[in-house]
Scaffold this motif. Sequence first.
Motif, PDB file in Angstrom:
ATOM      1  N   SER A  81     -42.972  98.037  64.940  1.00  0.00           N
ATOM      2  CA  SER A  81     -42.634  98.723  66.515  1.00  0.00           C
ATOM      3  C   SER A  81     -43.911  99.448  66.854  1.00  0.00           C
ATOM      4  N   GLU A  82     -44.843  99.660  66.035  1.00  0.00           N
ATOM      5  CA  GLU A  82     -46.127 100.441  66.718  1.00  0.00           C
ATOM      6  C   GLU A  82     -47.363  99.425  67.015  1.00  0.00           C
ATOM      7  N   GLN A  83     -46.817  98.310  67.044  1.00  0.00           N
ATOM      8  CA  GLN A  83     -48.243  97.276  67.271  1.00  0.00           C
ATOM      9  C   GLN A  83     -48.912  97.714  68.668  1.00  0.00           C
ATOM     10  N   VAL A  84     -50.127  97.624  68.461  1.00  0.00           N
ATOM     11  CA  VAL A  84     -50.873  97.745  69.736  1.00  0.00           C
ATOM     12  C   VAL A  84     -51.926  96.638  69.660  1.00  0.00           C
ATOM     13  N   THR A  85     -52.029  96.382  71.030  1.00  0.00           N
ATOM     14  CA  THR A  85     -53.199  95.098  71.433  1.00  0.00           C
ATOM     15  C   THR A  85     -54.375  95.557  72.247  1.00  0.00           C
ATOM     16  N   LEU A  86     -55.388  95.191  71.664  1.00  0.00           N
ATOM     17  CA  LEU A  86     -56.713  95.929  72.423  1.00  0.00           C
ATOM     18  C   LEU A  86     -57.643  94.752  72.927  1.00  0.00           C
ATOM     19  N   PRO A  87     -58.203  94.924  74.182  1.00  0.00           N
ATOM     20  CA  PRO A  87     -59.224  93.940  74.524  1.00  0.00           C
ATOM     21  C   PRO A  87     -60.492  94.229  73.758  1.00  0.00           C
ATOM     22  N   LEU A  88     -61.520  93.065  73.777  1.00  0.00           N
ATOM     23  CA  LEU A  88     -62.577  93.222  73.116  1.00  0.00           C
ATOM     24  C   LEU A  88     -63.214  94.661  73.000  1.00  0.00           C
ATOM     25  N   TRP A  89     -63.414  95.237  74.025  1.00  0.00           N
ATOM     26  CA  TRP A  89     -64.234  96.404  74.495  1.00  0.00           C
ATOM     27  C   TRP A  89     -63.889  97.562  73.402  1.00  0.00           C
ATOM     28  N   ASN A  90     -62.570  97.574  72.693  1.00  0.00           N
ATOM     29  CA  ASN A  90     -61.911  98.631  72.263  1.00  0.00           C
ATOM     30  C   ASN A  90     -61.673  98.282  70.878  1.00  0.00           C
ATOM     31  N   VAL A  91     -62.327  97.188  70.374  1.00  0.00           N
ATOM     32  CA  VAL A  91     -62.280  96.944  68.790  1.00  0.00           C
ATOM     33  C   VAL A  91     -63.354  97.664  68.122  1.00  0.00           C
ATOM     34  N   LYS A  92     -63.006  98.006  66.479  1.00  0.00           N
ATOM     35  CA  LYS A  92     -64.037  98.632  65.968  1.00  0.00           C
ATOM     36  C   LYS A  92     -64.472  97.716  64.633  1.00  0.00           C
ATOM     37  N   VAL A  93     -65.556  97.988  64.073  1.00  0.00           N
ATOM     38  CA  VAL A  93     -65.917  97.121  62.894  1.00  0.00           C
ATOM     39  C   VAL A  93     -65.330  97.319  61.547  1.00  0.00           C
ATOM     40  N   ASN A  94     -65.119  96.260  60.818  1.00  0.00           N
ATOM     41  CA  ASN A  94     -64.623  96.680  59.390  1.00  0.00           C
ATOM     42  C   ASN A  94     -62.958  96.789  59.621  1.00  0.00           C
ATOM     43  N   ARG A  95     -62.349  96.550  60.539  1.00  0.00           N
ATOM     44  CA  ARG A  95     -60.933  96.434  60.579  1.00  0.00           C
ATOM     45  C   ARG A  95     -60.569  95.089  60.620  1.00  0.00           C
ATOM     46  N   ASN A  96     -59.285  94.730  60.170  1.00  0.00           N
ATOM     47  CA  ASN A  96     -58.736  93.425  60.140  1.00  0.00           C
ATOM     48  C   ASN A  96     -57.876  93.245  61.485  1.00  0.00           C
ATOM     49  N   TYR A  97     -58.152  92.224  62.218  1.00  0.00           N
ATOM     50  CA  TYR A  97     -57.310  91.938  63.510  1.00  0.00           C
ATOM     51  C   TYR A  97     -56.719  90.666  63.613  1.00  0.00           C
ATOM     52  N   ALA A  98     -55.666  90.623  64.177  1.00  0.00           N
ATOM     53  CA  ALA A  98     -54.875  89.256  64.559  1.00  0.00           C
ATOM     54  C   ALA A  98     -55.571  88.879  65.999  1.00  0.00           C
ATOM     55  N   VAL A  99     -55.907  87.770  65.973  1.00  0.00           N
ATOM     56  CA  VAL A  99     -56.590  87.223  67.466  1.00  0.00           C
ATOM     57  C   VAL A  99     -55.535  86.584  68.480  1.00  0.00           C
ATOM     58  N   ILE A 100     -55.601  87.121  69.546  1.00  0.00           N
ATOM     59  CA  ILE A 100     -54.677  86.743  70.631  1.00  0.00           C
ATOM     60  C   ILE A 100     -55.471  86.100  71.672  1.00  0.00           C
ATOM     61  N   ILE A 101     -55.255  84.916  72.305  1.00  0.00           N
ATOM     62  CA  ILE A 101     -56.135  84.241  73.370  1.00  0.00           C
ATOM     63  C   ILE A 101     -55.172  84.019  74.591  1.00  0.00           C
ATOM     64  N   THR A 102     -55.916  83.943  75.625  1.00  0.00           N
ATOM     65  CA  THR A 102     -55.561  83.419  76.787  1.00  0.00           C
ATOM     66  C   THR A 102     -56.651  82.368  77.348  1.00  0.00           C
ATOM     67  N   THR A 103     -56.337  81.090  77.742  1.00  0.00           N
ATOM     68  CA  THR A 103     -57.207  79.911  77.710  1.00  0.00           C
ATOM     69  C   THR A 103     -57.245  79.321  78.982  1.00  0.00           C
ATOM     70  N   ASN A 104     -58.323  78.564  79.143  1.00  0.00           N
ATOM     71  CA  ASN A 104     -58.434  77.813  80.222  1.00  0.00           C
ATOM     72  C   ASN A 104     -57.455  76.180  80.000  1.00  0.00           C
ATOM     73  N   ALA A 105     -56.550  76.290  79.179  1.00  0.00           N
ATOM     74  CA  ALA A 105     -55.689  75.359  79.041  1.00  0.00           C
ATOM     75  C   ALA A 105     -54.127  75.664  79.287  1.00  0.00           C
ATOM     76  N   GLY A 106     -54.124  77.091  79.721  1.00  0.00           N
ATOM     77  CA  GLY A 106     -52.856  77.483  79.968  1.00  0.00           C
ATOM     78  C   GLY A 106     -51.950  78.337  78.745  1.00  0.00           C
ATOM     79  N   LEU A 107     -52.633  78.488  77.765  1.00  0.00           N
ATOM     80  CA  LEU A 107     -52.112  79.606  77.088  1.00  0.00           C
ATOM     81  C   LEU A 107     -52.444  81.058  77.435  1.00  0.00           C
ATOM     82  N   TRP A 108     -51.221  81.661  77.568  1.00  0.00           N
ATOM     83  CA  TRP A 108     -51.313  82.800  77.984  1.00  0.00           C
ATOM     84  C   TRP A 108     -50.946  83.987  77.019  1.00  0.00           C
ATOM     85  N   ARG A 109     -51.732  84.835  76.555  1.00  0.00           N
ATOM     86  CA  ARG A 109     -51.706  85.706  75.577  1.00  0.00           C
ATOM     87  C   ARG A 109     -50.773  84.999  74.221  1.00  0.00           C
TER      88      ARG A 109
END
Length: 504
Positions: free
Chosen positions: A316-344
């Motif tokens: 319930s505390e899940q947060v999502t960050l843009p690239l410019w807010n990430v930090k080194v040495n933390r483990n992240y799940a990747v979310i993508i929005t693409t030029n084939a129509g996959l949105w978040r």
Amino acid sequence: MPITLFNSIASWLLKKRYHQIELFLKYPEEVQDEVLHQLLSFAEDTEIGRKYDFESITSYETFAERIPIVSYEEVEPMIERSRRGEQNIFWPTTIKWFAKSSGTTNAKSKFIPVSSEALEDCHYKSSKDLLCLYLNNNENSQLFTGKSLRLGGSKELYQDNGTVFGDLSAILIDNMPFWAELSSTPSNKVSLMSEWETKLQAIIRESVQENVTSLAGVPSWMLVLLINVLEQTGKEHLFKVWENLEVYFHGGVSFNPYKDQYSRLLPRKNFNYYEIYNASEGFFAIQDRNNADDLLLMLDYGIFYEFIPMETYGTSEQVTLPLWNVKVNRNYAVIITTNAGLWRYKIGDTVRFTSTNPYRIKITGRTKHHINVFGEELIIENAEEALKSICKKTGSEIKDYTVAPIFMEGKEKGAHEWIIEFRKAPEELAYFTEILDNALKSLNSDYEAKRYNNITLKLPKVHIARENLFYDWLKSKDKLGGQHKIPRLSNKRDYIEELLQMNK
């Protein structure tokens, strides 16, 4: 065209691209922000664009508030409509191609949309960038004086309702530009063969006659091919077969368990290994330095990136960050929005940033492929690092492995159960098990805490797999060759129970 002239022209064209790469190295936030707004603007008149009013989205914050993060299962109904021929649902240009993927373990196939923009501006662009970055670091390379031996997971393509589906590698080969086909082996006909064992022999017949200067493919399956090449040619190492071989481009699974075995097949200190990070959904990162163990995130492929810290993922505390807010040495799940129509879209991978200037990553595993039954948070990166270190200590070599939990039962403590197929087994399994346990403790404090005085977890249980167990298991599921991968870690026992049964 003479090979030397082709080599000169190709090198010149690829090096020109490096100046564009320097742009996103210098202005990463601006480039990613521009990618997001281009995607929104391009798709504003699609069904999904109208639903979420893309036209009025002017900031990342609005984009993140308005559009939900989704899994494949949540977008599958739209993809199925698109596969039946409907258009302009999630992307404005015609979606003709679908990359069929079951990931690492899922029995149910996924059909990932592949647009013409994704083909050109992501998949093919990345192939050129891989060569560009390599040539930038190796100015005396003679890569284009010979051919690249590519090992894909290609099977035949299938048509249905006016759309085409198949392995991504088959789609790429079917649409391959002339320059790529000229510089590759085996032929497209052999690459598209579906039966792995027949295909293996055909690849060897064609490729041993060529001047191969590079290799490209998944490490586990490439190793099978190369060992067969040496067995059939009677040569002691690969430079006796291809004397001008200079680099291996690899991806798909961790290279750590295989590196020592490749070093024996390719015994030159100046031989290069370059890692890539690609998937059916897109091409994401490329090793940009010789002898590096991290990858440069490519920011101008029509893909907008977001990241969820794994400590909040699925809570319930899940947060999502843009690239410019990430930090080194933390483990992240990747979310993508693409030029084939996959949105978040959740691709299911996890990464750790090693640098934010520029943005470089290491692939740490899969959101579903970890073990956290007892709060130990064991990830693939931990397992691979532990195995690499203990193989050196014990003189053993690992071919394949998988790990699952042994659940608590009554007063009985839990444990991790490993089944490992060795190319060279350790002399003492008990010693191997002990130092594996110690290596995992040193790499993962959560695992160490659960192992303290056997408070929650007992010593791991390790089985030695019979020869070709994992090969036979994949064969029984029609998953031999190319892109198919062994499930490394799982919170469930489904895979290990099947393998243990076959190991009797």
